[in-house]
Design a protein around this motif. Structure first.
Motif, PDB file in Angstrom:
ATOM      1  N   THR A   1       0.826  -1.202   0.000  1.00 26.59           N
ATOM      2  CA  THR A   1       0.000   0.000   0.000  1.00 26.59           C
ATOM      3  C   THR A   1       0.862   1.254   0.000  1.00 26.59           C
ATOM      4  O   THR A   1       2.050   1.208   0.282  1.00 26.59           O
ATOM      5  N   THR A   2       0.223   2.357  -0.306  1.00 28.65           N
ATOM      6  CA  THR A   2       0.852   3.671  -0.251  1.00 28.65           C
ATOM      7  C   THR A   2      -0.110   4.622   0.447  1.00 28.65           C
ATOM      8  O   THR A   2      -1.314   4.413   0.404  1.00 28.65           O
TER       9      THR A   2
ATOM     10  N   GLU B   1     -14.365   4.704  -7.930  1.00 31.73           N
ATOM     11  CA  GLU B   1     -14.565   3.359  -7.370  1.00 31.73           C
ATOM     12  C   GLU B   1     -13.353   2.842  -6.585  1.00 31.73           C
ATOM     13  O   GLU B   1     -13.381   1.722  -6.088  1.00 31.73           O
ATOM     14  N   THR B   2     -12.283   3.645  -6.475  1.00 37.25           N
ATOM     15  CA  THR B   2     -11.135   3.220  -5.679  1.00 37.25           C
ATOM     16  C   THR B   2     -11.552   3.068  -4.222  1.00 37.25           C
ATOM     17  O   THR B   2     -12.250   3.924  -3.680  1.00 37.25           O
ATOM     18  N   GLN B   3     -11.129   1.975  -3.607  1.00 38.23           N
ATOM     19  CA  GLN B   3     -11.361   1.750  -2.183  1.00 38.23           C
ATOM     20  C   GLN B   3     -10.214   2.403  -1.413  1.00 38.23           C
ATOM     21  O   GLN B   3      -9.045   2.132  -1.690  1.00 38.23           O
ATOM     22  N   VAL B   4     -10.554   3.269  -0.470  1.00 34.76           N
ATOM     23  CA  VAL B   4      -9.566   4.036   0.282  1.00 34.76           C
ATOM     24  C   VAL B   4      -9.763   3.779   1.774  1.00 34.76           C
ATOM     25  O   VAL B   4     -10.866   3.953   2.289  1.00 34.76           O
ATOM     26  N   MET B   5      -8.703   3.362   2.443  1.00 39.88           N
ATOM     27  CA  MET B   5      -8.765   3.222   3.891  1.00 39.88           C
ATOM     28  C   MET B   5      -8.392   4.573   4.500  1.00 39.88           C
ATOM     29  O   MET B   5      -7.350   5.142   4.169  1.00 39.88           O
TER      30      MET B   5
ATOM     31  N   PRO C   1      -7.268  15.581  10.962  1.00 42.40           N
ATOM     32  CA  PRO C   1      -6.097  15.037  10.254  1.00 42.40           C
ATOM     33  C   PRO C   1      -6.303  13.546   9.974  1.00 42.40           C
ATOM     34  O   PRO C   1      -6.769  12.815  10.848  1.00 42.40           O
ATOM     35  N   VAL C   2      -5.970  13.126   8.755  1.00 43.48           N
ATOM     36  CA  VAL C   2      -6.159  11.723   8.363  1.00 43.48           C
ATOM     37  C   VAL C   2      -4.955  11.204   7.593  1.00 43.48           C
ATOM     38  O   VAL C   2      -4.157  11.968   7.067  1.00 43.48           O
ATOM     39  N   ARG C   3      -4.893   9.890   7.539  1.00 42.58           N
ATOM     40  CA  ARG C   3      -3.991   9.187   6.619  1.00 42.58           C
ATOM     41  C   ARG C   3      -4.901   8.377   5.718  1.00 42.58           C
ATOM     42  O   ARG C   3      -5.769   7.655   6.194  1.00 42.58           O
ATOM     43  N   ILE C   4      -4.721   8.525   4.408  1.00 41.58           N
ATOM     44  CA  ILE C   4      -5.467   7.672   3.487  1.00 41.58           C
ATOM     45  C   ILE C   4      -4.494   6.655   2.913  1.00 41.58           C
ATOM     46  O   ILE C   4      -3.322   6.967   2.656  1.00 41.58           O
ATOM     47  N   THR C   5      -4.966   5.431   2.753  1.00 39.73           N
ATOM     48  CA  THR C   5      -4.123   4.350   2.263  1.00 39.73           C
ATOM     49  C   THR C   5      -4.833   3.651   1.121  1.00 39.73           C
ATOM     50  O   THR C   5      -6.023   3.333   1.222  1.00 39.73           O
ATOM     51  N   VAL C   6      -4.083   3.433   0.030  1.00 36.69           N
ATOM     52  CA  VAL C   6      -4.612   2.730  -1.137  1.00 36.69           C
ATOM     53  C   VAL C   6      -3.605   1.679  -1.576  1.00 36.69           C
ATOM     54  O   VAL C   6      -2.436   1.724  -1.203  1.00 36.69           O
ATOM     55  N   ALA C   7      -4.064   0.741  -2.377  1.00 36.97           N
ATOM     56  CA  ALA C   7      -3.172  -0.274  -2.942  1.00 36.97           C
ATOM     57  C   ALA C   7      -2.109   0.411  -3.801  1.00 36.97           C
ATOM     58  O   ALA C   7      -2.368   1.450  -4.414  1.00 36.97           O
TER      59      ALA C   7
END
Length: 149
Positions: free
Chosen positions: A43-44, A80-84, A129-135
């Protein structure tokens, strides 16, 4: 020892060997074949501010914005990207689906639906404040907003 006793002992030995072999095969089968396979996905991440919105208008992908769904607006990630998303103030995490474009405020990283803001517990603050994580396959769509180590 009589011949009958020796034959009986050999038969029992073969039965025990067969039972042990069968048990070993079952153990290997359960351990390596039936076990749940956990594949780790590289992930990034990006870090920045998230805000929330609850409009009832058409989103960039054509569907109507539904504040009760876990959706998000991002400027560059594909639809449609899934984002944590992880709220860095309280550690709460959830996954949202990109269905809109935005945010347009320069300091913001992502706009979340009202339902997502409620789940991440920042409704009253408006931003967090957030961190988003994607594949990793979506890394090329992310620029700036580096996370501090």
């Amino acid at each position: 020892m009589s011949l009958n006793n020796r034959g009986l002992i050999r038969k029992r030995s073969r039965v025990y060997a067969l039972v042990i072999l069968t048990a070993a095969i079952i153990l290997v089968f359960v351990t390596f074949i039936l076990r749940p396979h956990h594949t780790e996905i590289a992930t990034t991440s990006q870090c920045g501010e998230a805000s929330w919105y609850a409009l009832r208008s058409q989103t960039a992908n054509g569907e109507m914005m539904d504040p009760s769904k876990l959706t998000a607006a991002h400027l560059t990630l594909p639809m449609e990207t899934q984002v944590m998303v992880t709220n860095l103030s309280n550690g709460k995490t959830l996954t949202v689906r990109v269905n809109d474009r935005g945010p347009y405020a320069k300091s913001r990283l992502i706009d979340l639906s009202k339902a997502a803001a409620i789940e991440l517990d920042f409704m009253d603050n408006g931003v967090t404040p957030v961190r988003i994580t994607v594949a990793n396959e979506f890394k090329k769509y992310l620029t700036g907003h580096a996370c501090k180590k």
